[in-house]
Each structure stands twice: as structure tokens, then as C-alpha cells.
Scaffold this motif. Structure first.
Motif, PDB file in Angstrom:
ATOM      1  N   ILE A  35       1.034  31.897  -8.863  1.00 52.39           N
ATOM      2  CA  ILE A  35       0.473  32.079 -10.191  1.00 52.39           C
ATOM      3  C   ILE A  35       1.568  31.716 -11.180  1.00 52.39           C
ATOM      4  O   ILE A  35       2.647  32.297 -11.155  1.00 52.39           O
ATOM      5  N   LYS A  36       1.281  30.754 -12.027  1.00 57.32           N
ATOM      6  CA  LYS A  36       2.244  30.304 -13.036  1.00 57.32           C
ATOM      7  C   LYS A  36       1.819  30.833 -14.389  1.00 57.32           C
ATOM      8  O   LYS A  36       0.655  30.726 -14.762  1.00 57.32           O
ATOM      9  N   ASP A  73       2.466  19.016 -15.159  1.00 54.18           N
ATOM     10  CA  ASP A  73       3.510  19.013 -14.128  1.00 54.18           C
ATOM     11  C   ASP A  73       3.129  19.923 -12.965  1.00 54.18           C
ATOM     12  O   ASP A  73       3.336  19.582 -11.800  1.00 54.18           O
ATOM     13  N   TYR A  74       2.572  21.084 -13.291  1.00 54.52           N
ATOM     14  CA  TYR A  74       2.165  22.048 -12.262  1.00 54.52           C
ATOM     15  C   TYR A  74       1.036  21.471 -11.406  1.00 54.52           C
ATOM     16  O   TYR A  74       1.048  21.586 -10.178  1.00 54.52           O
ATOM     17  N   ILE A  75       0.081  20.832 -12.036  1.00 52.73           N
ATOM     18  CA  ILE A  75      -1.033  20.204 -11.318  1.00 52.73           C
ATOM     19  C   ILE A  75      -0.520  19.097 -10.399  1.00 52.73           C
ATOM     20  O   ILE A  75      -0.908  19.007  -9.231  1.00 52.73           O
ATOM     21  N   LYS A  76       0.361  18.277 -10.924  1.00 49.90           N
ATOM     22  CA  LYS A  76       0.900  17.166 -10.135  1.00 49.90           C
ATOM     23  C   LYS A  76       1.745  17.674  -8.962  1.00 49.90           C
ATOM     24  O   LYS A  76       1.579  17.222  -7.829  1.00 49.90           O
ATOM     25  N   SER A  77       2.636  18.617  -9.208  1.00 48.58           N
ATOM     26  CA  SER A  77       3.537  19.083  -8.145  1.00 48.58           C
ATOM     27  C   SER A  77       2.795  19.846  -7.045  1.00 48.58           C
ATOM     28  O   SER A  77       3.263  19.896  -5.910  1.00 48.58           O
ATOM     29  N   ASN A  78       1.634  20.413  -7.357  1.00 48.65           N
ATOM     30  CA  ASN A  78       0.863  21.143  -6.348  1.00 48.65           C
ATOM     31  C   ASN A  78      -0.372  20.380  -5.861  1.00 48.65           C
ATOM     32  O   ASN A  78      -1.206  20.936  -5.162  1.00 48.65           O
ATOM     33  N   TYR A 185      -3.063  29.506 -13.110  1.00 43.31           N
ATOM     34  CA  TYR A 185      -2.215  29.202 -14.268  1.00 43.31           C
ATOM     35  C   TYR A 185      -2.756  30.004 -15.431  1.00 43.31           C
ATOM     36  O   TYR A 185      -3.945  29.926 -15.755  1.00 43.31           O
ATOM     37  N   ALA A 186      -1.881  30.787 -16.067  1.00 44.38           N
ATOM     38  CA  ALA A 186      -2.248  31.538 -17.264  1.00 44.38           C
ATOM     39  C   ALA A 186      -1.335  31.105 -18.402  1.00 44.38           C
ATOM     40  O   ALA A 186      -0.154  30.807 -18.181  1.00 44.38           O
ATOM     41  N   ILE A 187      -1.873  31.086 -19.604  1.00 43.14           N
ATOM     42  CA  ILE A 187      -1.063  30.677 -20.743  1.00 43.14           C
ATOM     43  C   ILE A 187      -0.017  31.737 -21.083  1.00 43.14           C
ATOM     44  O   ILE A 187       1.117  31.424 -21.384  1.00 43.14           O
TER      45      ILE A 187
END
Length: 190
Positions: A35-36, A73-78, A185-187
Motif C-alpha cells: 500500500i503506497k 511510477d508506482y503503476i509502471k514499477s509494479n 494507492y492512497a493520496i
């Protein structure tokens, strides 16, 4: 604006002592792969609340552009293939006129990734008005999945994570129905 380390469990989202990176409850069985949280900066939380409750729709663009590089970046790296967002009830949709999370995603995530596969199946009280225990009870069985199976790594998008109740209830709905890893992912962190 971003802080280096926010202390919360990266599997279920709850805060407290001994929760970082994974709480004791999640050690035997992880929920989310990760969870980011973008920030805990209080002004971002206020902007989200104004978007939701005062219906200041232009804030969706500001928030989307604020998190755009980070979430991409999070979407791409995961290797995320599906982005789901926390749904609102039909009643709230009618009153507000839009789902604030879907609006934010318009400005930060390619539209082909965003899927409307989670549905809110019953009215609930506003989480912000409830204590920790009430939040979990309030959301029990409030969501359903509109497809039988999801292929690929999947991200659940939320605005503010406080107790983790919303993300945990959505994870319960997704469990066993995603052929891939599940991320969130939460803001902001409340």
C-alpha cells in the motif's frame, strides 16, 4: 511536501505501534502486496475533503496532477494492468454528481487502465463520522465485484487511508478473484 516514511502497515493500512512495514496480523498472511501513500500533509487532506463534501470539482485536476508522476511510477514499477477505485453509492453519486476518485484518476492515469469493477451495494454512514470499530462494521459487505475474475496486477485507488477499513473490505471482495498481485494507492494518510 512528501514525507520519507509514514508509519502504517503496507499490507492492511492500519496505523499504530509495530506496524511498519508490516503489522503482526499481516505477517502470517499478507493482504495487499503493498500500500503506497503519497503524503500525510494536512493541506492535501483538506483539498480532498473540499472536493468530496463541497463538490469543488476543479480540485480533482489539481490532485491528479499533484500525484501524477508518483502514481505513474508506482503503476509502471509494479506492472499494474487494472486500476480500480473505491466506489460511492448511487445516492451519493446522484447528490454529488461525480465520484471524486474517478475524477482524480482522469488527470493522472491512462484511461484504459481504469476499470469500474467495484460497486457499492448498500448505503453506509460517512466513515469520517465513525470511530475505528464502527468504520469496520459500517463497511462490512458494502462492496461487490462486477466481474468474475481480473487478469493481471491490480491497483485499488483511495483518497485518504485512516484505519484501513475501506481497503480491507475491498481486499476481501477481491481475494481469490485477481490473477496477479493486488496493490493499493492512497493520496493521503489521515
Amino acid at each position: 511536501m512528501k514525507e520519507d516514511i509514514l508509519f502504517y502497515c503496507h499490507s492492511c493500512g492500519k496505523s499504530g505501534d509495530n506496524t511498519y512495514p508490516v503489522c503482526n496480523d499481516c505477517i502470517p498472511e499478507r493482504k495487499y502486496e503493498d500500500i503506497k501513500v503519497f503524503t500525510s500533509y494536512y493541506k492535501v487532506q483538506h483539498a480532498i475533503q473540499h472536493l468530496k463534501f463541497q463538490k469543488i470539482k476543479t480540485l480533482a485536476k489539481d490532485l491528479g496532477l499533484l500525484i501524477k508522476d508518483d502514481i505513474q511510477d508506482y503503476i509502471k514499477s509494479n506492472k499494474i494492468q487494472n486500476v480500480l477505485y473505491v466506489p460511492i453509492s448511487e445516492k451519493v453519486q446522484k447528490e454529488r454528481g461525480f465520484n471524486h476518485l474517478k475524477e482524480i484518476l482522469r488527470y493522472c492515469v491512462p484511461s484504459f487502465l481504469v476499470k469500474d469493477y467495484i460497486k457499492k451495494v448498500r448505503e453506509t454512514d460517512l466513515q469520517v463520522r465513525l470511530n475505528k470499530e464502527e468504520r469496520f462494521k459500517n463497511l462490512k459487505d458494502a462492496f461487490s465485484l462486477t466481474v468474475d475474475k481480473l487478469e493481471g496486477n491490480t491497483l485499488v485507488f483511495d483518497d485518504i487511508i485512516t484505519t484501513g477499513a475501506t481497503l480491507l473490505e475491498i481486499f476481501r471482495v477481491l481475494k481469490g478473484k485477481v490473477n496477479g498481485k493486488v496493490y493499493a494507492y492512497a493520496i493521503a494518510k489521515g
